[in-house]
Design a protein around this motif. Sequence first.
Motif, PDB file in Angstrom:
ATOM      1  N   MET A   1       0.849  -1.192   0.000  1.00 44.28           N
ATOM      2  CA  MET A   1       0.000   0.000   0.000  1.00 44.28           C
ATOM      3  C   MET A   1       0.886   1.245   0.000  1.00 44.28           C
ATOM      4  O   MET A   1       1.874   1.321   0.715  1.00 44.28           O
ATOM      5  N   ASP A   2       0.504   2.204  -0.814  1.00 46.07           N
ATOM      6  CA  ASP A   2       1.283   3.436  -0.873  1.00 46.07           C
ATOM      7  C   ASP A   2       0.938   4.348   0.299  1.00 46.07           C
ATOM      8  O   ASP A   2      -0.180   4.371   0.788  1.00 46.07           O
ATOM      9  N   THR A   3       1.899   5.102   0.697  1.00 50.63           N
ATOM     10  CA  THR A   3       1.693   6.087   1.749  1.00 50.63           C
ATOM     11  C   THR A   3       2.222   7.423   1.262  1.00 50.63           C
ATOM     12  O   THR A   3       2.994   7.496   0.317  1.00 50.63           O
ATOM     13  N   CYS A   4       1.757   8.476   1.930  1.00 51.25           N
ATOM     14  CA  CYS A   4       2.343   9.781   1.620  1.00 51.25           C
ATOM     15  C   CYS A   4       2.462  10.570   2.909  1.00 51.25           C
ATOM     16  O   CYS A   4       1.683  10.381   3.842  1.00 51.25           O
ATOM     17  N   PRO A   5       3.457  11.436   2.985  1.00 53.00           N
ATOM     18  CA  PRO A   5       3.619  12.251   4.184  1.00 53.00           C
ATOM     19  C   PRO A   5       2.647  13.425   4.182  1.00 53.00           C
ATOM     20  O   PRO A   5       2.424  14.060   3.149  1.00 53.00           O
ATOM     21  N   VAL A   6       2.041  13.670   5.320  1.00 50.82           N
ATOM     22  CA  VAL A   6       1.217  14.863   5.489  1.00 50.82           C
ATOM     23  C   VAL A   6       1.692  15.582   6.748  1.00 50.82           C
ATOM     24  O   VAL A   6       2.282  14.961   7.635  1.00 50.82           O
ATOM     25  N   GLU A  14       5.177  15.772  10.830  1.00 49.44           N
ATOM     26  CA  GLU A  14       4.872  15.044   9.607  1.00 49.44           C
ATOM     27  C   GLU A  14       4.760  13.560   9.920  1.00 49.44           C
ATOM     28  O   GLU A  14       5.531  13.029  10.722  1.00 49.44           O
ATOM     29  N   PHE A  15       3.772  12.924   9.320  1.00 48.42           N
ATOM     30  CA  PHE A  15       3.628  11.476   9.485  1.00 48.42           C
ATOM     31  C   PHE A  15       3.052  10.908   8.199  1.00 48.42           C
ATOM     32  O   PHE A  15       2.591  11.645   7.324  1.00 48.42           O
ATOM     33  N   LEU A  16       3.079   9.603   8.096  1.00 47.23           N
ATOM     34  CA  LEU A  16       2.639   8.942   6.868  1.00 47.23           C
ATOM     35  C   LEU A  16       1.209   8.452   6.999  1.00 47.23           C
ATOM     36  O   LEU A  16       0.804   7.934   8.039  1.00 47.23           O
ATOM     37  N   VAL A  17       0.441   8.641   5.938  1.00 42.79           N
ATOM     38  CA  VAL A  17      -0.908   8.083   5.874  1.00 42.79           C
ATOM     39  C   VAL A  17      -1.000   7.175   4.652  1.00 42.79           C
ATOM     40  O   VAL A  17      -0.314   7.394   3.651  1.00 42.79           O
ATOM     41  N   ALA A  18      -1.848   6.165   4.756  1.00 39.26           N
ATOM     42  CA  ALA A  18      -2.075   5.258   3.634  1.00 39.26           C
ATOM     43  C   ALA A  18      -2.940   5.950   2.592  1.00 39.26           C
ATOM     44  O   ALA A  18      -3.927   6.608   2.927  1.00 39.26           O
ATOM     45  N   LEU A  19      -2.568   5.811   1.343  1.00 41.35           N
ATOM     46  CA  LEU A  19      -3.314   6.455   0.268  1.00 41.35           C
ATOM     47  C   LEU A  19      -4.451   5.566  -0.215  1.00 41.35           C
ATOM     48  O   LEU A  19      -4.283   4.352  -0.347  1.00 41.35           O
ATOM     49  N   PRO A  20      -5.611   6.165  -0.510  1.00 44.68           N
ATOM     50  CA  PRO A  20      -6.703   5.394  -1.105  1.00 44.68           C
ATOM     51  C   PRO A  20      -6.394   5.130  -2.581  1.00 44.68           C
ATOM     52  O   PRO A  20      -5.540   5.801  -3.171  1.00 44.68           O
ATOM     53  N   PRO A  21      -7.102   4.180  -3.178  1.00 40.33           N
ATOM     54  CA  PRO A  21      -6.917   3.945  -4.611  1.00 40.33           C
ATOM     55  C   PRO A  21      -7.304   5.182  -5.414  1.00 40.33           C
ATOM     56  O   PRO A  21      -8.202   5.936  -5.021  1.00 40.33           O
ATOM     57  N   LEU A  22      -6.656   5.359  -6.540  1.00 39.73           N
ATOM     58  CA  LEU A  22      -6.906   6.530  -7.373  1.00 39.73           C
ATOM     59  C   LEU A  22      -8.377   6.666  -7.744  1.00 39.73           C
ATOM     60  O   LEU A  22      -8.928   7.769  -7.767  1.00 39.73           O
ATOM     61  N   GLU A  23      -9.035   5.540  -7.994  1.00 42.53           N
ATOM     62  CA  GLU A  23     -10.438   5.608  -8.429  1.00 42.53           C
ATOM     63  C   GLU A  23     -11.381   6.039  -7.303  1.00 42.53           C
ATOM     64  O   GLU A  23     -12.541   6.348  -7.565  1.00 42.53           O
ATOM     65  N   GLU A  24     -10.886   6.072  -6.070  1.00 47.10           N
ATOM     66  CA  GLU A  24     -11.720   6.535  -4.948  1.00 47.10           C
ATOM     67  C   GLU A  24     -11.470   8.006  -4.619  1.00 47.10           C
ATOM     68  O   GLU A  24     -12.005   8.531  -3.644  1.00 47.10           O
ATOM     69  N   ASP A  47      -2.956  14.050  -8.124  1.00 41.49           N
ATOM     70  CA  ASP A  47      -2.037  15.186  -8.165  1.00 41.49           C
ATOM     71  C   ASP A  47      -1.748  15.646  -9.593  1.00 41.49           C
ATOM     72  O   ASP A  47      -0.891  16.488  -9.828  1.00 41.49           O
ATOM     73  N   GLY A  48      -2.466  15.080 -10.550  1.00 40.90           N
ATOM     74  CA  GLY A  48      -2.295  15.470 -11.940  1.00 40.90           C
ATOM     75  C   GLY A  48      -1.321  14.587 -12.694  1.00 40.90           C
ATOM     76  O   GLY A  48      -1.181  14.696 -13.903  1.00 40.90           O
ATOM     77  N   ASP A  49      -0.687  13.719 -11.946  1.00 46.61           N
ATOM     78  CA  ASP A  49       0.331  12.855 -12.535  1.00 46.61           C
ATOM     79  C   ASP A  49      -0.100  11.394 -12.506  1.00 46.61           C
ATOM     80  O   ASP A  49       0.705  10.488 -12.672  1.00 46.61           O
ATOM     81  N   GLY A  50      -1.419  11.199 -12.272  1.00 49.28           N
ATOM     82  CA  GLY A  50      -1.913   9.831 -12.165  1.00 49.28           C
ATOM     83  C   GLY A  50      -1.600   9.196 -10.829  1.00 49.28           C
ATOM     84  O   GLY A  50      -1.741   7.998 -10.654  1.00 49.28           O
ATOM     85  N   GLU A  51      -1.157  10.029  -9.885  1.00 52.03           N
ATOM     86  CA  GLU A  51      -0.854   9.514  -8.564  1.00 52.03           C
ATOM     87  C   GLU A  51      -1.673  10.295  -7.535  1.00 52.03           C
ATOM     88  O   GLU A  51      -2.042  11.448  -7.760  1.00 52.03           O
ATOM     89  N   VAL A  52      -1.926   9.642  -6.412  1.00 52.72           N
ATOM     90  CA  VAL A  52      -2.736  10.264  -5.373  1.00 52.72           C
ATOM     91  C   VAL A  52      -1.846  11.040  -4.416  1.00 52.72           C
ATOM     92  O   VAL A  52      -0.797  10.562  -4.004  1.00 52.72           O
ATOM     93  N   GLY A  53      -2.285  12.245  -4.092  1.00 54.31           N
ATOM     94  CA  GLY A  53      -1.580  13.032  -3.093  1.00 54.31           C
ATOM     95  C   GLY A  53      -2.518  13.346  -1.951  1.00 54.31           C
ATOM     96  O   GLY A  53      -3.737  13.386  -2.122  1.00 54.31           O
TER      97      GLY A  53
END
Length: 61
Positions: A1-6, A14-24, A47-53
């Motif tokens: 599962m991908d994560t991103c820092p927020v 700053e900490f990491l959260v799990a990213l939802p699927p792009l289609e959600e 985020d415009g690049d086909g990736e979730v931010g």
Amino acid sequence: MDTCPVTCPTCFEEFLVALPPLEETPCDIDYDCEVCCRPMFISFSDDGDGEVGGFARGIHD
Ligand SMILES: [Zn+2]
């Protein structure tokens, strides 16, 4: 599962959260800071690049 820092809007840690699927996305979730345990909203969107931010904001904004 991908994560991103927020960044917490309350304690600014700053900490990491799990990213939802792009289609959600775009979506908002309630989240409690893993550092200070204060609630926040995290907005996930393409985020415009086909990736979730993710971006965190305070619940009073
Ligand atoms: Zn915090």
